[in-house]
Every structure is written in structure tokens, then in C-alpha cells.
Design a protein around this motif. Sequence first.
Motif, PDB file in Angstrom:
ATOM      1  N   GLN A  10      -8.450 -12.001   9.119  1.00 21.39           N
ATOM      2  CA  GLN A  10      -7.165 -12.397   8.551  1.00 21.39           C
ATOM      3  C   GLN A  10      -6.280 -11.182   8.297  1.00 21.39           C
ATOM      4  O   GLN A  10      -6.727 -10.159   7.767  1.00 21.39           O
ATOM      5  N   ARG A  11      -5.016 -11.278   8.687  1.00 23.05           N
ATOM      6  CA  ARG A  11      -4.055 -10.231   8.357  1.00 23.05           C
ATOM      7  C   ARG A  11      -3.317 -10.624   7.084  1.00 23.05           C
ATOM      8  O   ARG A  11      -2.723 -11.704   7.012  1.00 23.05           O
ATOM      9  N   TYR A  12      -3.367  -9.770   6.084  1.00 21.99           N
ATOM     10  CA  TYR A  12      -2.668 -10.054   4.836  1.00 21.99           C
ATOM     11  C   TYR A  12      -2.278  -8.747   4.158  1.00 21.99           C
ATOM     12  O   TYR A  12      -2.786  -7.672   4.515  1.00 21.99           O
ATOM     13  N   THR A  13      -1.383  -8.822   3.196  1.00 17.94           N
ATOM     14  CA  THR A  13      -0.862  -7.630   2.537  1.00 17.94           C
ATOM     15  C   THR A  13      -0.872  -7.815   1.025  1.00 17.94           C
ATOM     16  O   THR A  13      -0.902  -8.939   0.519  1.00 17.94           O
ATOM     17  N   ASP A  14      -0.835  -6.702   0.316  1.00 14.54           N
ATOM     18  CA  ASP A  14      -0.674  -6.684  -1.138  1.00 14.54           C
ATOM     19  C   ASP A  14       0.631  -5.978  -1.488  1.00 14.54           C
ATOM     20  O   ASP A  14       1.012  -5.004  -0.809  1.00 14.54           O
ATOM     21  N   PRO A  15       1.327  -6.424  -2.544  1.00 17.43           N
ATOM     22  CA  PRO A  15       2.563  -5.742  -2.942  1.00 17.43           C
ATOM     23  C   PRO A  15       2.313  -4.279  -3.291  1.00 17.43           C
ATOM     24  O   PRO A  15       1.272  -3.923  -3.854  1.00 17.43           O
ATOM     25  N   ALA A  16       3.257  -3.431  -2.955  1.00 16.90           N
ATOM     26  CA  ALA A  16       3.154  -1.995  -3.233  1.00 16.90           C
ATOM     27  C   ALA A  16       3.929  -1.650  -4.497  1.00 16.90           C
ATOM     28  O   ALA A  16       4.866  -2.347  -4.896  1.00 16.90           O
ATOM     29  N   SER A  17       3.549  -0.553  -5.132  1.00 18.80           N
ATOM     30  CA  SER A  17       4.218  -0.100  -6.346  1.00 18.80           C
ATOM     31  C   SER A  17       5.439   0.746  -5.995  1.00 18.80           C
ATOM     32  O   SER A  17       5.727   1.023  -4.820  1.00 18.80           O
ATOM     33  N   SER A  18       6.116   1.230  -7.018  1.00 19.67           N
ATOM     34  CA  SER A  18       7.317   2.044  -6.815  1.00 19.67           C
ATOM     35  C   SER A  18       6.996   3.393  -6.182  1.00 19.67           C
ATOM     36  O   SER A  18       7.904   4.092  -5.724  1.00 19.67           O
ATOM     37  N   ALA A  19       5.715   3.777  -6.143  1.00 20.06           N
ATOM     38  CA  ALA A  19       5.335   5.053  -5.538  1.00 20.06           C
ATOM     39  C   ALA A  19       5.478   5.032  -4.024  1.00 20.06           C
ATOM     40  O   ALA A  19       5.466   6.087  -3.382  1.00 20.06           O
ATOM     41  N   ILE A  55       1.456  -3.442   1.421  1.00 20.79           N
ATOM     42  CA  ILE A  55       0.463  -2.623   2.106  1.00 20.79           C
ATOM     43  C   ILE A  55      -0.524  -3.530   2.837  1.00 20.79           C
ATOM     44  O   ILE A  55      -1.121  -4.430   2.221  1.00 20.79           O
ATOM     45  N   ASP A  56      -0.707  -3.314   4.128  1.00 22.69           N
ATOM     46  CA  ASP A  56      -1.698  -4.070   4.895  1.00 22.69           C
ATOM     47  C   ASP A  56      -3.093  -3.814   4.351  1.00 22.69           C
ATOM     48  O   ASP A  56      -3.456  -2.673   4.033  1.00 22.69           O
ATOM     49  N   GLN A  57      -3.902  -4.883   4.290  1.00 25.94           N
ATOM     50  CA  GLN A  57      -5.277  -4.772   3.807  1.00 25.94           C
ATOM     51  C   GLN A  57      -6.255  -4.764   4.988  1.00 25.94           C
ATOM     52  O   GLN A  57      -5.886  -5.046   6.123  1.00 25.94           O
ATOM     53  N   ASP A  58      -7.499  -4.450   4.694  1.00 24.16           N
ATOM     54  CA  ASP A  58      -8.492  -4.289   5.742  1.00 24.16           C
ATOM     55  C   ASP A  58      -8.708  -5.589   6.507  1.00 24.16           C
ATOM     56  O   ASP A  58      -8.820  -6.666   5.904  1.00 24.16           O
TER      57      ASP A  58
END
Length: 668
Positions: free
Chosen positions: A638-647, A653-656
Motif C-alpha cells: 500500500q502507498r500511503y503518507t503521513d502529514p509532515a511538520s513545519s520542519a 511524507i511517503d511511508q514504507d
Amino acid sequence: MNQDAAQKLTQDRRLRSLVLALAIGFASHGSGVSAAVADELELAELSLDDLLRIEVVGATRYAQPLADTPASVTVIGADELRNQGYRNLGEALSTVPGVFTSSDQNYTYLGVRGFNRSGDYNSRVLLVTDGARRNDALFDQALIGNESPVEIDWIKRLEFVSGPSSAVYGGNALFGIINLVMLDGGDVNGTRVSVDAGSGQSRRVGVVAGQRMEGGGDWFLGFAAYGAEGKDRYYQEYDSGLSDGWARGLDGEHYRKVYGKLRLGNWRLLGSFATREKAMPGAPYGTVFGEPGSEILDRSSLIELSHDDTLSTGWRQHFSVFSGAYLYRGDYRYVGGVANRDEAVADWSGLNYRLNGTAGEDHRWMLGTEAQWNTTLKQRNFDRDPYTEVLNTNSPSSTFGVFVQDEWRFRPQWLLNLSLRHDKHSDYAAIVSPRLALIYQPDRDLTLRAAYMHSYRPPNAYERYYADGVLQKANTDLDPEWIRSVELAADVRLGRSGRAGVSIYRNDIYDMIAEQLDANDGMWAYANLPRVRVHGVEVDAEHSWSGGYVLRGSLAWQGSRLNEGGSLKNSPALLGKVVFSMPLDLRWKLSGQWLGMTSRQSKADRVSGHGVLNVVLSSAPFAGWGEWSVGIYNLTDQRYTDPASSAFVQDSIDQDRRQIRVRWQVAL
């Protein structure tokens, strides 16, 4: 509506339908699982009476039956921790109802009941091992990924206490307690060696050894070393004329950890040391993309000496002294070859004393006091060549707390838990944190609980004093944040080896500390925000059958509302989980988890919902050849992402994708 938004909406609807279908399936079968609720016993062999006698420590800081706890507690025992192939604490915690994790490929962040703020650094959850506090004194962070000082192989039982717990633990216990009961030497009585190899050219070796000694002594030692080259990662935001968007060979990670304890009579000495180095492929903090040299180091240590005994009155007393240290070092490379170093150094020591026992037949009391002196809370930022200092600050502090708890069974079916704690931080006014829980048990199969809780968290040194002159500035005027929580819960036993539960809660967070962008200078700073309300419902069930079949699952709905409108970022509305284990024959077992969540708001958009399936095939010991397991994580790729911070420049950000791990373990 554009095509991307329509696609996300369609995926979200499909995921909601799947989660709801699973929930209906659980309700109709009256099932769920917890291969985890026992230390030494298989759940398949537990009767209802055995289940009711399971004792937990995390909710009250003394052992008590699970049905008597004043908070919602999820227990994951040794069998599940091993059979499910969890690679770190974060993976185990992600199966807890209402809990989820996210990652920026540098750290793993824990979300609890809809709350996982950017820049939080897990400072609102407390990590405890064998009663010892493991959050550092500078960031107040609970490390749960590969960066954690604790390995899964060293844990006998994981308890997650949902909800505010400052009434007995003080600051940081805003959303939950991760209480880890560690292995004793008597649980091992020998030596076990494990060797892992997997995706990303990863390899790991671990040693667990321990022995029960004559005369009542006991010793335990755990060691682990890990290395991985990682994978090449693609970031669309950097796919331009200057770069093709690929960070190649920049995802490496290495760690070494050791944990040991020695028990002689009533005395116990424990020590822990961990160091982790990680390259940063995503170019956070404005670092140059696609070039080596940007990496981070986390190093932590703890030593504690404790004494437990029983007084002539029958009351138990506990006394401990401890000393801890933490180092963060970030080496950042910027355009033009500028090499910048960011350092955070913390040293602390403290003591605590607790006294608990019964007063008459109906009251169980606990009295306690804790003190911690943060002697060094130093933060530095400087360019290395030529040396140019940007930040150099040290802000020592101290905390002192006293607390009392009364567990009063005023009727055979009624139990009242009253907890009250008074804390004083050297930089802030004193604060009082109460907890009131009323438990009704009309029969042995049903438990009803109503709880009111109040917790707080003072801002940490990073939030108050850090300023790099580029992205972030300090705010020394921050006030503590605090939370008021109400929860109603029911738990019902189903047959000899099953249960189901429901929990309804509301959290009101005041003066919440969060990153805010100052439009005047374009810099981020931590600030106190208006009230935030989070409310939700969690339904979970578990069942085990003779023959070793185990199943548990949960469905959580959560909603948030900011005072100025809108909802929290990185907060999924629905979480669905299924955890299973089943024998294939007399030697092989198949275990796995399906973890799903709906979409979440990111900085500028929404990330789609997703469902990830992990499976592990494990064997019983082969004579002379040890035990084998093969884990496939994200089986469906599965291709999925997590929200990124202000940094990060990136919005998400794509996950494994699919990963494989092979493990061999042998007892010597």
C-alpha cells in the motif's frame, strides 16, 4: 472538485465501509483478541475467572485486577509481542484502540484519541519501565520507534493506560501512560540469541540473558545492535531542474542498546544505555537536499536504585533514587557547504517514595512524593567552520510533587477511586490534579466505569527557549497546558475467554501548546492556543479459542473542534484494527494485524486514508535449530503518507512500502 480530491474522497468512503463492516462482524461474533493479556499463560487456556484476576500496574502504580482500574487499560503480553513480530514499541502501540502512529522517517510519533500535533515530540504521553520514568528532561519526549531505549525482546507485558493520569504521575501524563513491565532473570533462566535480516539491507543481533539466583536474587541483561542502509526515497517537492527528487543512500540507521537489572533481596539496581544514529533523507530544517552529511544522534542513559519492603503494619513501601542523561545532536548541511550543529544536553536526578496498604477491609491507600532536579537543560546551535554561535542557553529547573490515592469499596458491587496530586515546577505556580472514578460491578461479567480526570503539562525547555535564527524563535512566556476529561466505559465478559468493551470520552484542552507561524517575520514559535475539544467513542472486543486461535479488534471514532473553528491536523476520524493469530499445524503459526484509518488534514491539504496488513509466519522451536519467523509488513504494498511538520518543505511524507524481515532465535 479536482481529480485528486475526488480520488481521496472515494478512498475514504471505501475505507469507512470496510472499517464499519469489520465492526459489525466483531459485534455479531462477540469476538476480539488479546494474545497479550497474560504473562506466562496462553489466553486460549484462560477461563473467565483467570481473565478477571489479571493484574495491571500502570493505572494506579500498584497491582490490581484489570476490572478495578480507574481508567481504560489495554494489555499486550509477551506472547503477542513475540508472535506478531512487532519491531518496536510504536508498532505494538498502534494496535491499541484509539491509538495511531505517524513518522517523518526520523522519529515515530504517537497519536492518542485524535491528538497528534506537529512538533509534539510525544511529550504528552509518559513512558515508564519497571516504574522508572523514561521521558527525557529537555524535550519531555517518549521515544517509541527504533530510537526508543527499549527493545520489544525485553518486555514481559505492555500496558497502555488511556486518558489523563497526572493525578498519580504528574506532568506529561496528559493522554496516556505506556507502562512496560520488563523481563526478570527468572523469565529467561538462560541465554537467547536472535539474528534478524530484512529489507533496506537491515540486520540486527540481540542477546537476552538472565537467571534466578539462590537466596532470592535475580539478574537480567538485554543487548541489541542494529544497522540498515535504508531505501532510496523520492520527494516530489524536490523534483525540479536542480534535482530529480531522489534521495539516494541517505536513509541509513544504526543503534546499540543495553538494559540490565540486578535484584538482591529487597534491593534492585537497573541501568540502561542506548544510542541511535539516523540519516535524514527528507532534508528537514532547510538543509540541502540529496547530499550526505545531514544526520541526527540520540543517546540516553538511566540508572536507578530502588528498595521495596513490607512494614510491620503490613503496608508496602517503595523508595528509589535515579539519574538520567540525554543527548541530541543534529548535523545539518546547508547550501554553500555550511555545516551547522544543533545540540541538546539534559542531565537530571531525583527520588521518589511511595507507601501503600489497606486501612480496614474497604480502603486501599497510597501516599507518595517525587522530586526531580534537572541540573542541565542546555541547547546550542552553531555553524562549525567558521565557528558562529547562534544559540547557547541553559535553563535548569526542578519539580516536586505529593499525591494521595484512596481505593474505597463502599459496597460489594461499588468501588470508588479518589486520587489527588499537588505539583510545583520551579518556574510556575503550583497545580492540583484530581481523578475521580466510580466503578460498578453488578456481577462478575459486567463492569461499568465513570471517570473525571484533570492533568497538566508545563512547557519544556525546547518549547520555551529554542531559537535557531532561521525557522524558529523562543517564547519564554508560555504557560502550562491542562486537560479536563470525562469518560464513561463498559466492559462485558463473553463466555470463558472473551470480552467486549465500549468507551465514550470528552477531552477539553486549555492553553494548548502548539507551533504557530508569525506572519510578521515568517518564523515559528510555540504559543498557548484557545480551548480545543476532542470527543469520541471506542469499541473493542477480543476472544480466544482452544487450539490457539486468537482474535481482537477495535473501532474508534474521534472528532475535534478548535475554538477558532476547524479541527485538529493529523487527526483521523476513524481507526479500525484487527489482530489475529492462528496455528497452521503443530509447529507453525500465522499472526498478523490490519490497521486502517481515514484521511487526515495536513499543513495544506489532506492525506488519504489507508489500511495496512502485516503478517508473520513463526515456528515452534526446532530441536537444535531454534525458532524461525518471517514477517511481511505492508503485505499489499500500500502507498500511503503521513502529514509532515513545519520542519519540512513537504506537506506529507511517503511511508514504507512492502518490507520483509527474517528472524532466527536460539536458546543456548
